[in-house]
Write a protein that holds these residues in place. Sequence first.
Motif, PDB file in Angstrom:
ATOM      1  N   LEU A 286     -18.529  27.335   2.279  1.00 13.35           N
ATOM      2  CA  LEU A 286     -18.391  28.370   1.250  1.00 13.35           C
ATOM      3  C   LEU A 286     -19.702  29.016   0.815  1.00 13.35           C
ATOM      4  N   ALA A 287     -20.710  28.180   0.541  1.00 11.85           N
ATOM      5  CA  ALA A 287     -21.971  28.732   0.020  1.00 11.85           C
ATOM      6  C   ALA A 287     -22.631  29.628   1.071  1.00 11.85           C
ATOM      7  N   MET A 288     -22.592  29.191   2.335  1.00  7.50           N
ATOM      8  CA  MET A 288     -23.221  29.995   3.399  1.00  7.50           C
ATOM      9  C   MET A 288     -22.452  31.290   3.634  1.00  7.50           C
ATOM     10  N   LYS A 289     -21.134  31.218   3.552  1.00  8.71           N
ATOM     11  CA  LYS A 289     -20.347  32.445   3.728  1.00  8.71           C
ATOM     12  C   LYS A 289     -20.736  33.476   2.664  1.00  8.71           C
ATOM     13  N   ALA A 290     -20.867  33.005   1.420  1.00  8.35           N
ATOM     14  CA  ALA A 290     -21.251  33.906   0.329  1.00  8.35           C
ATOM     15  C   ALA A 290     -22.650  34.466   0.576  1.00  8.35           C
ATOM     16  N   ALA A 291     -23.580  33.586   0.963  1.00  8.85           N
ATOM     17  CA  ALA A 291     -24.965  34.034   1.189  1.00  8.85           C
ATOM     18  C   ALA A 291     -25.031  35.052   2.326  1.00  8.85           C
ATOM     19  N   LYS A 292     -24.260  34.806   3.387  1.00  6.29           N
ATOM     20  CA  LYS A 292     -24.266  35.734   4.537  1.00  6.29           C
ATOM     21  C   LYS A 292     -23.793  37.123   4.131  1.00  6.29           C
TER      22      LYS A 292
ATOM     23  N   ALA B 172     -30.628  31.322 -11.907  1.00  6.35           N
ATOM     24  CA  ALA B 172     -31.209  30.853 -10.640  1.00  6.35           C
ATOM     25  C   ALA B 172     -30.746  31.715  -9.458  1.00  6.35           C
ATOM     26  N   LEU B 173     -29.467  32.103  -9.460  1.00  5.13           N
ATOM     27  CA  LEU B 173     -28.977  32.941  -8.360  1.00  5.13           C
ATOM     28  C   LEU B 173     -29.573  34.347  -8.450  1.00  5.13           C
ATOM     29  N   GLY B 174     -29.695  34.863  -9.671  1.00  7.61           N
ATOM     30  CA  GLY B 174     -30.340  36.168  -9.850  1.00  7.61           C
ATOM     31  C   GLY B 174     -31.771  36.136  -9.329  1.00  7.61           C
ATOM     32  N   ARG B 175     -32.457  35.043  -9.642  1.00  6.24           N
ATOM     33  CA  ARG B 175     -33.829  34.848  -9.168  1.00  6.24           C
ATOM     34  C   ARG B 175     -33.874  34.840  -7.633  1.00  6.24           C
ATOM     35  N   ALA B 176     -32.940  34.112  -7.009  1.00  7.26           N
ATOM     36  CA  ALA B 176     -32.907  34.007  -5.546  1.00  7.26           C
ATOM     37  C   ALA B 176     -32.612  35.368  -4.906  1.00  7.26           C
ATOM     38  N   LEU B 177     -31.662  36.101  -5.472  1.00  7.93           N
ATOM     39  CA  LEU B 177     -31.306  37.412  -4.909  1.00  7.93           C
ATOM     40  C   LEU B 177     -32.458  38.397  -5.070  1.00  7.93           C
ATOM     41  N   HIS B 178     -33.170  38.285  -6.196  1.00  9.70           N
ATOM     42  CA  HIS B 178     -34.319  39.165  -6.422  1.00  9.70           C
ATOM     43  C   HIS B 178     -35.467  38.819  -5.480  1.00  9.70           C
TER      44      HIS B 178
ATOM     45  N   VAL C  59     -20.249  21.274 -10.268  1.00 11.92           N
ATOM     46  CA  VAL C  59     -20.755  21.931 -11.467  1.00 11.92           C
ATOM     47  C   VAL C  59     -20.987  23.383 -11.025  1.00 11.92           C
ATOM     48  N   SER C  60     -20.530  24.349 -11.804  1.00 12.51           N
ATOM     49  CA  SER C  60     -20.659  25.741 -11.344  1.00 12.51           C
ATOM     50  C   SER C  60     -22.109  26.109 -11.036  1.00 12.51           C
ATOM     51  N   ASN C  61     -23.044  25.613 -11.863  1.00 13.06           N
ATOM     52  CA  ASN C  61     -24.464  25.878 -11.575  1.00 13.06           C
ATOM     53  C   ASN C  61     -24.818  25.491 -10.140  1.00 13.06           C
ATOM     54  N   TRP C  62     -24.287  24.349  -9.686  1.00 11.73           N
ATOM     55  CA  TRP C  62     -24.622  23.888  -8.328  1.00 11.73           C
ATOM     56  C   TRP C  62     -24.105  24.859  -7.273  1.00 11.73           C
ATOM     57  N   GLY C  63     -22.976  25.480  -7.538  1.00 15.34           N
ATOM     58  CA  GLY C  63     -22.452  26.478  -6.604  1.00 15.34           C
ATOM     59  C   GLY C  63     -23.451  27.609  -6.423  1.00 15.34           C
ATOM     60  N   ALA C  64     -24.034  28.048  -7.568  1.00 14.23           N
ATOM     61  CA  ALA C  64     -25.033  29.119  -7.517  1.00 14.23           C
ATOM     62  C   ALA C  64     -26.293  28.645  -6.782  1.00 14.23           C
ATOM     63  N   TYR C  65     -26.685  27.396  -7.007  1.00 18.35           N
ATOM     64  CA  TYR C  65     -27.870  26.864  -6.310  1.00 18.35           C
ATOM     65  C   TYR C  65     -27.594  26.766  -4.803  1.00 18.35           C
ATOM     66  N   GLY C  66     -26.360  26.398  -4.468  1.00 22.45           N
ATOM     67  CA  GLY C  66     -25.991  26.288  -3.053  1.00 22.45           C
ATOM     68  C   GLY C  66     -26.096  27.631  -2.340  1.00 22.45           C
ATOM     69  N   VAL C  67     -25.625  28.690  -3.004  1.00 29.30           N
ATOM     70  CA  VAL C  67     -25.714  30.034  -2.410  1.00 29.30           C
ATOM     71  C   VAL C  67     -27.194  30.427  -2.272  1.00 29.30           C
ATOM     72  N   SER C  68     -27.999  30.089  -3.275  1.00 28.49           N
ATOM     73  CA  SER C  68     -29.438  30.390  -3.220  1.00 28.49           C
ATOM     74  C   SER C  68     -30.094  29.656  -2.044  1.00 28.49           C
ATOM     75  N   ALA C  69     -29.710  28.391  -1.852  1.00 30.59           N
ATOM     76  CA  ALA C  69     -30.266  27.590  -0.745  1.00 30.59           C
ATOM     77  C   ALA C  69     -29.907  28.224   0.607  1.00 30.59           C
ATOM     78  N   CYS C  70     -28.663  28.654   0.736  1.00 30.19           N
ATOM     79  CA  CYS C  70     -28.226  29.267   1.998  1.00 30.19           C
ATOM     80  C   CYS C  70     -28.967  30.577   2.252  1.00 30.19           C
ATOM     81  N   LEU C  71     -29.191  31.338   1.199  1.00 31.22           N
ATOM     82  CA  LEU C  71     -29.935  32.593   1.344  1.00 31.22           C
ATOM     83  C   LEU C  71     -31.378  32.302   1.793  1.00 31.22           C
ATOM     84  N   ALA C  72     -31.966  31.266   1.229  1.00 32.45           N
ATOM     85  CA  ALA C  72     -33.326  30.861   1.620  1.00 32.45           C
ATOM     86  C   ALA C  72     -33.383  30.532   3.110  1.00 32.45           C
ATOM     87  N   ILE C  73     -32.353  29.850   3.592  1.00 27.07           N
ATOM     88  CA  ILE C  73     -32.308  29.477   5.016  1.00 27.07           C
ATOM     89  C   ILE C  73     -32.136  30.725   5.891  1.00 27.07           C
ATOM     90  N   LEU C  74     -31.233  31.605   5.493  1.00 33.23           N
ATOM     91  CA  LEU C  74     -30.993  32.824   6.289  1.00 33.23           C
ATOM     92  C   LEU C  74     -32.264  33.672   6.387  1.00 33.23           C
TER      93      LEU C  74
END
Length: 338
Positions: free
Chosen positions: A39-45, A84-90, A261-276
């Motif tokens: 899920l997190a990687m799909k969102a990040a992609k 945290a997700l806003g920070r990652a996207l920025h 925890v919803s926060n972790w979902g946002a961190y997971g998407v941020s992590a996947c974006l970092a990898i991509l």
Amino acid sequence: MEIQRLADQIDRLITLDLPFRGVIDVLYPSARERAGEPLAMKAAKELHRLLKAKDVVLIATGWPDRPHISPEIAETDGPPGAAALGRALHRGLKVIPFFLIEENLVGPMERVVQSAGFRVLPPKETIAAGDSPSAIHAAAVLGFPSESKRAKKKATLLMNTFKPAAVIAIEKGGMNEKGIVHTSRGHDTTEPMAKIDFLMEEAIHRNVLTLGIGDGGNEIGMGNIREEIKQKLPFGDKCLCPCGSGIAPVTQTDLLVTATVSNWGAYGVSACLAILLKKPDVLHDPETERRILEQAAGAGFIDGISGFVEPGADGLAAEVHCQITSLLNLIVKKGCSS
Ligand SMILES: [Zn+2]
């Protein structure tokens, strides 16, 4: 293949049931089956594919969770994840984040957003900062109405004015078919909640990318797995409020990330974006995590489970959230070096 393996580990980490609540074991398999991939990687992609520099992204959060005492009381799950997700996207995609929260919680949210490194400014200045020759990383924090009529108007106004490229909801109560928002324990909590469902409806209508992140089955985005929630969660099809229709929300989003925890979902998407992007610092580090949680507590957000003003979330101490962040960083490092 390698990315898929990393993506699987990230989903596993953010769905570890450390509070032993049992809910994620219902939500995750349903959402994963529907998505057909982690899920997190799909969102990040999708975010990576569709967002470009200077796009405005709307990120809604906020859960007023003691409304019988005061609408000013809201919980620490949601705002840190949004920041945290806003920070990652920025950092990763150079987008301009606009955070949305209940109108009476704008001040506390500004503090959380600044703890993630942003200078909070009004919308016009925030957008202008995108063209600044000297570095300035700005974000806007806007109030979104809890009253339905004004919420509908605000949704149209935001979409027309800022033409966001994506709309994200993190830990944001979603309406069932009768327009009622519920707590996970089956009670009506419609009144204090900012009516982000109307914003999502507008976004869907305009083909703007939508992402929902949640952990309880009662949040925006959970419409994607509504049938499973109705069948398998307590209060899924029968709530404790007079509406009698259950907590399962109707609004569907293009992407759904379920986490413990919803926060972790946002961190997971941020992590996947970092990898991509192969940029490890797109994901925040444990030190930043601690700072964000401490500022959230400093701004008066409470742990929704313990009820204390403390730098944790969902009954888990700050240390646990820092450790999850640390483990996500470990996976990101592996992903960026392979
Ligand atoms: Zn109800």
